[in-house]
Enzyme design. Structure first.
Site, PDB file in Angstrom:
ATOM      1  N   GLU A   1      18.542 -67.830  67.429  1.00 42.41           N
ATOM      2  CA  GLU A   1      18.882 -69.090  66.921  1.00 42.41           C
ATOM      3  C   GLU A   1      20.378 -69.087  66.209  1.00 42.41           C
ATOM      4  O   GLU A   1      20.326 -68.284  65.148  1.00 42.41           O
ATOM      5  CB  GLU A   1      17.998 -69.670  66.358  1.00 42.41           C
ATOM      6  CG  GLU A   1      18.389 -71.050  65.709  1.00 42.41           C
ATOM      7  CD  GLU A   1      17.517 -71.677  64.377  1.00 42.41           C
ATOM      8  OE1 GLU A   1      17.358 -72.624  63.887  1.00 42.41           O
ATOM      9  OE2 GLU A   1      17.384 -70.507  63.375  1.00 42.41           O
TER      10      GLU A   1
ATOM     11  N   ASP B   1      14.522 -66.331  65.063  1.00 45.64           N
ATOM     12  CA  ASP B   1      14.831 -67.385  63.877  1.00 45.64           C
ATOM     13  C   ASP B   1      16.109 -66.901  63.003  1.00 45.64           C
ATOM     14  O   ASP B   1      16.168 -65.625  63.013  1.00 45.64           O
ATOM     15  CB  ASP B   1      13.594 -67.810  63.119  1.00 45.64           C
ATOM     16  CG  ASP B   1      13.902 -68.754  61.922  1.00 45.64           C
ATOM     17  OD1 ASP B   1      14.231 -70.069  62.331  1.00 45.64           O
ATOM     18  OD2 ASP B   1      13.793 -68.399  60.763  1.00 45.64           O
TER      19      ASP B   1
END
Length: 604
Positions: free
Chosen positions: A348, A319
């Protein structure tokens, strides 16, 4: 007798102290023999530490600024055997244990272009155990009526639908974070972690998670874990007693990030702007972890390795990648891959700039000398180009030209085939909404996702055309999967009461991705594509024994394509068959209006 009584009293007193040990378990036979153990209990910082266990050497004891912590550096030597390792602390007296185990899982197998990832918001997928919707040790209670509430989805719900997932043609599961999020509200998404070693009890237990991963493997399904090394939740247990003042960026007080992610690549960047990006908090409820603190960096690295080994994970999705410290990301990824060389992980970086995505990928030679180790990234430039290609009017720079240009940027990537491609995910409008709920555009879009280079990912519910036309709230686009709750009138898993369009889209998705399972050319073949002409874009994936020719037609009328116009790819194959409807084509092929064909030829 006095000695026995003393030992019993000592054991009782140590249990009362409730010492937190992280990690509380580890394994013999790991490549890296060194382990750092965090101990937390009132006044423990003044204790003297002794470890007497064959094959375990206490290398160093570190005190923290808080008197309630100790960090122990130990070495687990090859001769160490599985068992309970006692950690004796004196003055004051405590005892803790490290559970040393045999390695049994086949962890870190990786995932690649032969896989299709199914992304799930676990709170919104299926409620297999209503009894855990509310638990005594979590603050937020279930409220299915509110779009940001806890709805009750859990691991048992996912476990019950593994056959559905497999039968849809998907091979790999990625759940949004499953770890404890013990805050007062908006905890369903999982990104405000309050305990890095505990599955949220509203999803299940650690053992249940391990069990579902193993059950999935038996069904031919892999698991990817969503890791969050950049921030924790504001009510994480350590926020009331930080071991060091710099454990959290900005001394534990909210200072917003600038969110200017390009500072990492900017050769003109000021130190002020760099700090404002990576040192700021993501949001007020997510304290920013200071990965420059060596104990924090070690903690996060070991936690990641612990989950890979404990559960038997195939890979990771990471993330908010660019919000972390670059040096930390470099070492963290390297340490993980040193332990699990076949593991695949993707970061990400939510940008449409291919150059920015490429900067982070392993093998990229960067002007600033930064060497990254992460094998893959989420391909947001592909997603943006795909939606534009489908929805824009055809012109020199628009429509299919967008997707063509995005693919032409592949020279920037060290390994474009290791990127994860997708039509939508949990942080954007549903794909069906983005394309105006047009079923023909939907089919063309998924056909591209299934056949383009890279590793496909499909968001749960996309297969039945879930949409969010009236709101862009994350809690709305992450709506409940129909049929996941007792009493649901519509059931996507059984097909009960799906409307004709939903059934059509689901059946199409199933046929497409089940066909994909057997295509080596799509899994790992080379690619050649052609400049879009008059609303038609075409490309081929090929190996020495198989060709997959994709032709996409956005025109309102049927088009006919003579093979001789594409001799560069058709030469040597006089016949192609349609992968989905079985039709046979010789010398030319007709593509219906607003449609596509996936044509296959084996070696002749």
């Amino acid at each position: 007798m006095k000695k026995i009584i003393f030992m019993l009293l000592f054991a009782f007193s140590t249990q009362a102290q409730n010492i937190r040990v992280e990690p509380a378990s580890w394994w013999v036979g790991m490549k890296n023999r060194n382990l750092q153990i965090l101990l937390h209990a009132k006044g423990i910082g003044s204790s003297k530490v002794e470890i007497s266990y064959p094959g375990i050497e206490l290398k160093q004891v570190h005190k923290a600024e808080s008197p309630n912590y100790l960090f122990l550096d130990i070495e687990i030597k090859p001769e160490a055997a599985a068992g309970k390792v006692p950690i004796a602390l004196k003055n004051p007296d405590h005892i803790a244990y490290l559970d040393l185990q045999e390695r049994s899982s086949k962890a870190g197998e990786g995932f690649d272009g032969s896989d299709v990832i199914y992304l799930i918001t676990p709170d919104r997928f299926a409620n297999g155990d209503p009894s855990n919707d509310n638990t005594s040790d979590t603050k937020e209670k279930a409220n299915r009526k509110h779009y940001n509430g806890r709805h009750g989805g859990d691991l048992k719900g996912i476990s019950a639908q593994l056959d559905y997932i497999r039968n849809m043609g998907f091979t790999t599961l990625w759940c949004m974070p499953l770890l404890e999020n013990n805050l007062e509200e908006v905890t369903y998404h999982g990104y405000s972690i309050t305990d890095y070693y505990r599955i949220d009890p509203r999803f299940g237990s650690n053992e249940e998670f391990k069990g579902i991963v193993q059950k999935s493997k038996e069904k031919g399904l892999k698991w990817i874990m969503d890791m969050v090394p950049n921030h924790c939740g504001i009510d994480h247990w350590w926020m009331k007693d930080l071991p060091f003042e710099d454990w959290i960026n900005n001394k534990g007080k909210f200072t917003p990030s600038s969110h200017r992610r390009e500072v990492h690549q900017d050769i003109h960047v000021s130190q002020k702007d760099l700090e404002a990006m990576k040192g700021g908090w993501f949001v007020p409820t997510m304290p920013d972890l200071n990965q420059r603190n060596p104990f924090m960096a070690k903690y996060l690295t070991q936690n990641t390795i612990w989950w890979i080994e404990y559960a038997g994970l195939a890979g990771l999705r990471v993330d908010t990648w660019p919000y972390s410290e670059k040096a930390f990301l470099q070492q963290w990824t390297k340490d993980i891959l040193d332990e699990y060389p076949s593991l695949h992980m993707v970061g990400e970086e939510m940008t449409l700039k291919a150059s920015t995505i490429a900067y982070w990928q392993q093998g990229k030679v960067n002007p600033d000398g930064y060497k990254s180790y992460i094998p893959g990234m989420m391909d947001f430039p592909f997603q943006g180009a795909l939606v534009q290609a489908l929805t824009e009017k055809e012109d020199f720079h628009t429509g299919w030209a967008r997707l063509y240009s995005a693919m032409a940027d592949d020279y920037l990537y060290p390994a474009p085939d290791k990127l994860v491609i997708f039509a939508d995910n949990h942080d954007m409008n549903r794909f069906f909404t983005q394309i105006g709920e047009d079923k023909e555009l939907f089919k063309m879009g998924l056909a591209v996702v299934a056949t383009m280079r890279g590793i496909p990912q499909v968001y749960y519910g996309t297969e039945i055309g879930m949409s969010n036309p009236d709101s862009e709230e994350h809690g709305v686009l992450r709506a409940d999967m129909p049929g996941g709750w007792k009493g649901d009138k519509v059931n996507a898993f059984t097909g009960e009461n799906l409307d004709p369009l939903q059934k059509e889209l689901q059946d199409f998705t199933r046929r497409l991705f089940n066909w994909r399972k057997g295509s080596k050319a799509v899994h790992a073949g080379k690619m050649i594509h052609f400049v879009p002409q008059q609303g038609v874009y075409t490309y081929m994936r090929f190996t020495a024994t198989e060709k997959v020719w994709v032709i996409l037609n956005k025109n309102k009328e049927e088009v006919e394509i003579p093979f001789q116009e594409y001799t560069e790819i058709t030469e040597g194959n006089s016949t192609f068959s349609d992968a989905l409807d079985g039709s046979i084509w010789k010398e030319k092929v007709k593509i219906p209006s607003m449609s596509f064909r996936i044509l296959v030829a084996k070696g002749e």
